[in-house]
Design a protein around this motif. Structure first.
Motif, mmCIF file in Angstrom:
data_model
loop_
_atom_site.group_PDB
_atom_site.id
_atom_site.type_symbol
_atom_site.label_atom_id
_atom_site.label_comp_id
_atom_site.label_asym_id
_atom_site.label_seq_id
_atom_site.Cartn_x
_atom_site.Cartn_y
_atom_site.Cartn_z
ATOM 1 N N ARG A 31 8.672 65.707 -27.084
ATOM 2 C CA ARG A 31 9.117 65.857 -25.701
ATOM 3 C C ARG A 31 10.517 65.273 -25.538
ATOM 4 O O ARG A 31 10.713 64.075 -25.676
ATOM 5 N N CYS A 68 11.662 61.836 -23.836
ATOM 6 C CA CYS A 68 10.495 60.945 -23.876
ATOM 7 C C CYS A 68 10.429 60.258 -25.235
ATOM 8 O O CYS A 68 9.384 60.240 -25.901
ATOM 9 N N GLU A 81 6.977 61.016 -27.706
ATOM 10 C CA GLU A 81 5.813 61.642 -27.083
ATOM 11 C C GLU A 81 5.681 63.101 -27.515
ATOM 12 O O GLU A 81 6.673 63.775 -27.782
ATOM 13 N N PRO A 84 1.622 61.990 -24.240
ATOM 14 C CA PRO A 84 2.515 61.899 -23.077
ATOM 15 C C PRO A 84 2.195 60.697 -22.212
ATOM 16 O O PRO A 84 1.033 60.319 -22.031
ATOM 17 N N VAL A 102 14.436 55.537 -20.052
ATOM 18 C CA VAL A 102 13.543 54.928 -21.036
ATOM 19 C C VAL A 102 13.725 53.415 -21.012
ATOM 20 O O VAL A 102 14.840 52.911 -21.082
ATOM 21 N N ARG A 110 9.269 64.078 -15.206
ATOM 22 C CA ARG A 110 7.912 63.533 -15.118
ATOM 23 C C ARG A 110 7.828 62.438 -14.060
ATOM 24 O O ARG A 110 6.889 62.359 -13.275
ATOM 25 N N LYS A 125 8.997 54.037 -18.766
ATOM 26 C CA LYS A 125 10.212 54.475 -18.086
ATOM 27 C C LYS A 125 10.357 53.749 -16.762
ATOM 28 O O LYS A 125 9.393 53.222 -16.206
ATOM 29 N N ASP A 177 14.127 61.515 -14.287
ATOM 30 C CA ASP A 177 13.401 62.289 -15.280
ATOM 31 C C ASP A 177 12.366 63.168 -14.590
ATOM 32 O O ASP A 177 11.743 62.742 -13.625
#
Length: 986
Positions: free
Chosen positions: A628, A631, A652, A687, A698, A6, A692, A4
């Motif tokens: 998001r 997310c 999120e 956020p 997730v 992020r 995760k 992911d």
């Protein structure tokens, strides 16, 4: 192995470097809100000098503008030179990409990828002072000519027993042949087979000198680079087991990093840790949680100079790798893989894709997970395939770099998880890929996470004009327990998508094909057939095989499969069955020999007899504007009434708090419309709240646990003197927890006492009377008496203000605010007249309340079906014309958050149509009495205010709107809560 954006930005690039992008990465014009950079020559002009403070002020303005677009005034006001862009302003990784392009455009400076790891305006300004001038588009575009690459020398893997032997043979057969080009700073650094083998030998000798013996585990915590490649092969050459770890990227996530990696190191009994110099302070902290860890060294410290003896060759049966699966935290599960397992999987992949000596690979996947490590790098090494290796950060900063690398190298092989293809669709602009040619790409492997039919269809459609062929897309399935790969689809065929009838799937677990054109169908993508010499079967809970198109557990076996989880016999016994089959933990079905994966066993949600797939719900929620994508967590929690689960959705957003309730309503409506079942709880969170894995998947189980414990939070604290803070925080948490537990125990004890007395004495009598009394008004009168008694014994007195304003009989419409489940008994007890209450149809399934609603003939409305809701409205109007008093909760629903939300128009349209007055009623106190998502009330006084009856001043829509506004104004003045901005909510 999913990555992911992020997660990768945080974890994969501690060693990422800045600098001008070199030619092989493709055209890279700065772009953003200030517009695309024109293809003019900027490289020869020296940019105007500016001070750091001037840069800080200008960057502040850019960040504030972006924050205002994304999250409104609150985020914009949070921008200061030292504010955290992530924690305070709410800019995630993808938002940082946009910020990067805007800053480059404003300053005409080239910022490196590592800028995405900086967290304050001042840090970015300091980096900007060192950045070179932005080059012109012409200088940044690679040559379109293909790079000639010689074919690999043949090495028969059938006669190779280990990866060490495979590398040694390559280094002997073609020592000067370049195996990998690695991006270092702004350059591409070549690494030949001889250099890789020489570095591996020297590190193996260094490990022996540090006391590492054959069969011991060595952890590797390095970013993508030459050090990683040589260290990994050096560990294997020493006869040790490699344990890849992701490197830390940010200090503000150190507590999470220590918790996860400490447990993995402890489980692996790692003897030594190879880390980069910058990670030294972090790595030393790990010694306290990993007792076996004796030493922490860098790759340079391990490389012995001078002449060294050849390392002892490991045996094929020797373990080579302990690959920890995603989500390995409290119960680390390290997949033990031997050299034979790895060679078998690499050989089977080559057969599945018909690997050719002339193939060329490109990868940005991290090397600490199986898809990048085994499926890409080790596969390329063993077969002599040239590999262009870029860091995950380079891809995430500008996804077009991946596509341009394929173009420039004329690459034929490149793999990625589904999110990467989606990111290219959303973030790559047409002007950034003008002239791109993807016609060489013959195997675009898509795996490691659920494959979306919509993503592959849209990716194929968009990039077709750039030479991408639909049959190049290969949806695959694999897992660490099978090294990496398990199934591949046939080559030369477009992805196969199966449309399945939703109702049959949900209620019977059968994947019956849906009629053509059925827009409610579920869509699953075929991931092909098992690799050569591997098997798959689908079984039920009794381990019996099921027929085709029946959903069951996916079991597998083959030469790639692990023998056990490392030092975890309990997890091994759950996964490895007596007959050698391994339970994947996934659900799926077979048809015509091809596998369709439908989800994880532990993630399946069973609600009211229906099987719900969380991935589908998450995809639906991710399509809501403001949420998001990627997310979102959907999971089931046990309903205390038993027999089913409640559907909970966490999503999120960067939206400010005042907009989150609107998003929650939109999520409920969208899921109800697309899936057919509304969520019981929809929670929109900041956020970083949705848990995760290191690879970006997730963690639904962790989200479920956090939701049940009430510990969801979007606040990320920056650690200071980490150990002391952890100790103090833990002690404080224990004290607070004990206090809360004591208070809750007293409340529960009190309620149990009084309600036990009430139910024993009154319960049977009420139940009998409710069924003996005639339905309608008599049952409603009984409910009024029961509500008054219940509130009295719960210590909740009810005050009624202006009772005299209420007409003695109908027809009338009463409208009130909605605070909690306690509102209904409070109003029934307080109102002196007979009134029917409009309620959602779902309460008919609630035992006691549903019986009261049905026997009391309260109107129930269906919120999720338009045709039925119109019928319900007509019925309500008829009952109003018949003289009844009807009460509406005009906000529609309630949440824990305070504030009066906009009133819905339905009640007022009915009042206007029937010519009935509207009586505004304001409630106070019940939100605190029984907050949303809680079951233990907090006794307090309830206040009910009754307003003057209001009448419409005309007819039609405008009269209903005017009546709604006047009623809402009256309730807002007396409900004791602030009024929500209708623009923010709607």
């Amino acid at each position: 192995m999913t990555t992911d954006p992020r997660i990768v930005l945080r974890r994969a690039a501690l060693g990422a470097t800045s600098g001008v992008t070199s030619a092989p990465w493709g055209p890279d014009p700065a772009r953003g809100a200030l517009g695309s950079m024109a293809a003019t020559d900027l490289s020869l002009q020296r940019q105007p000098e500016f001070t750091e403070e001037q840069a800080v002020r200008r960057i502040e303005d850019i960040v504030r503008e972006l924050a205002l677009e994304l999250s409104g005034d609150r985020a914009a006001r949070a921008v200061t030179p030292t504010a955290s862009l992530e924690r305070d302003v709410g800019l995630g990784s993808l938002e940082r990409v946009e910020l990067l392009t805007r800053i480059e455009a404003a300053f005409q400076r080239e910022l490196g990828d590592a800028i995405l790891l900086l967290d304050t305006v001042r840090e970015i300004a300091r980096a900007l002072m060192q950045a070179p001038a932005l080059v012109g588009l012409a200088e940044r575009t690679p040559s379109v000519a293909a790079l000639p690459l010689p074919a690999a020398t043949s090495v028969d893997l059938g006669r190779v027993a280990t990866l060490v032997e495979a590398l040694q043979r390559r280094a002997t057969a073609e020592p000067t042949r370049v195996h990998v080009h690695v991006r270092v700073d702004s350059r591409l650094v070549p690494l030949s087979y001889a250099e890789l083998w020489d570095g591996a030998r020297r590190i193996a000798a260094g490990l022996a000198a540090h006391g590492v013996r054959r069969g011991e585990t060595v952890a590797i915590m390095l970013p993508t680079g030459i050090d990683y490649l040589q260290a990994f092969m050096g560990v294997l050459a020493a006869g040790a087991l490699a344990v890849p770890l992701y490197p830390p990227a940010r200090l503000d996530r150190m507590q999470e990093y220590l918790q996860r990696q400490g447990r993995i190191l402890a489980n692996a009994h790692a003897r030594l840790l190879i880390a980069m110099p910058e990670a030294g302070p972090v790595a030393r902290m790990l010694r306290g949680v990993a007792p076996a860890l004796a030493e922490i060294v860098t790759a340079d410290q391990l490389r012995l100079p001078g002449d060294i003896s050849a390392p002892a060759t490991p045996d094929a049966r020797d373990l080579a790798l302990v690959q920890y699966t995603s989500g390995s935290t409290g119960d680390p599960k390290g997949v033990s893989l031997s050299h034979a397992n790895l060679i078998a999987n690499i050989r089977a992949i080559a057969e599945a894709i018909a690997l050719r000596p002339t193939d060329v690979a490109v990868s940005w996947l991290p090397l600490y997970h199986d898809m990048g490590l085994i499926g890409t790098w080790l596969n390329a090494m063993a077969h002599g395939i040239p590999l262009l290796l870029m860091s995950p950060l380079a891809f995430l900063a500008r996804p077009e770099r991946w596509l341009w690398a394929i173009h420039t190298r004329r690459a034929t092989l490149s793999a990625a998880p589904n999110f990467a293809y989606e990111l290219c669709l959303r973030k790559v602009r047409d002007d950034a890929i003008e002239g791109l040619d993807l016609s060489s790409w013959r195997c675009a492997t898509n795996g490691s996470e659920p494959v979306s039919a919509a993503t592959i269809e849209r990716f194929t459609q968009r990039f077709r004009r750039y030479g991408f062929r639909p049959e190049a897309m290969l949806p695959v399935y694999g897992l660490a327990e099978s090294a990496v790969a398990l199934t591949f689809p046939p080559l030369g065929r477009r992805p196969r998508v199966d449309a399945v009838a939703r109702d049959t799937f949900a209620t019977e677990g059968r994947a019956t094909q849906a009629p053509e054109g059925d827009k409610t169908s579920l869509r699953f993508v075929s991931v092909g057939r098992p690799l050569a010499r591997h098997e798959i079967r689908i079984v039920n809970d009794a381990q019996s095989a099921v027929p085709e198109r029946v959903v069951g557990r996916v079991l597998f076996r083959g030469p790639s499969c692990m023998s056990a989880y490392y030092d975890n016999p309990a997890a091994t016994s759950r996964a490895v069955l007596a007959d050698g089959w391994i339970d994947s933990g996934d659900l799926g079905y077979l048809t015509e020999g091809e596998l369709f994966v439908t989800g994880r066993v532990k993630d399946l949600i069973i609600k009211a007899g229906r099987n719900l797939v969380p991935q589908e719900i998450e995809e639906v929620v991710g399509s809501v504007d403001g949420i998001r994508k990627g997310c979102v967590a959907a999971f089931g929690v046990a309903d205390e009434s038993g027999g089913t689960e409640r559907l909970v959705v966490l999503a999120e957003t960067h939206a400010p708090a005042e907009e989150r309730e609107r998003l929650e309503h939109e999520i409920v409506a969208r899921v109800a419309a697309d899936v057919g079942v509304p969520p019981d709880v929809a929670r929109v969170v900041p956020p970083g709240v949705v848990p995760k894995t290191p690879s970006g998947k997730v963690r639904r189980a962790a989200a479920r646990d956090a939701f049940a414990a009430g510990s969801l939070s979007g606040v990320r604290r920056v650690p200071w003197r980490l150990r002391l803070r952890v100790l103090v925080g833990a002690a404080q948490a224990r004290v607070e927890s004990a206090g809360r537990a004591t208070l809750r125990a007293l409340q529960v004890a009190y309620l149990v006492l009084v309600w036990t007395i009430a139910l024993v004495l009154l319960g049977p009598l009420v139940w009998v009377l409710m069924h003996l009394l005639p339905a309608g008004r008599p049952v409603r009168a009984l409910a009024r008496v029961v509500s008054r008694i219940a509130l009295a014994i719960s210590g909740c007195p009810v005050d009624v203000e202006h009772r005299d304003r209420l007409p003695r009989r109908g027809p009338m419409v009463l409208v009130t605010n909605h605070l909690s489940y306690a509102d209904t008994p409070a109003l029934v007890a307080a109102l002196p007249i007979d009134v029917v209450i409009v309620a959602m149809k779902e309460i008919i399934d609630w035992r006691l309340i549903g019986t009261f609603a049905r026997r009391g003939r309260h109107p129930l409305v269906d919120r999720w079906h338009l045709k039925q809701s119109l019928t319900d409205a007509a019925e309500l109007e008829g009952r109003l014309r018949g003289g009844e008093a009807i009460l509406f909760f005009a906000e529609g629903g309630f949440t824990r958050a305070s504030g009066l939300r906009p009133f819905r128009l339905g009640a007022f349209e009915i009042a206007v149509a029937a010519g009935a007055p509207v009586v505004p009623v304001a409630l106070r106190g019940t939100r605190q009495l029984l907050p949303a998502d809680t079951r233990v009330p907090h006794p307090r006084r309830i206040h009910v205010w009754i307003g003057e009856p209001l009448r419409a001043t005309g007819t039609g829509w405008s009269a209903a709107v005017d009546l709604r506004d006047r009623a809402a104004d009256a309730v807002a003045l007396h409900c004791g809560e602030p009024r929500r901005d209708p623009v923010a909510v709607h």
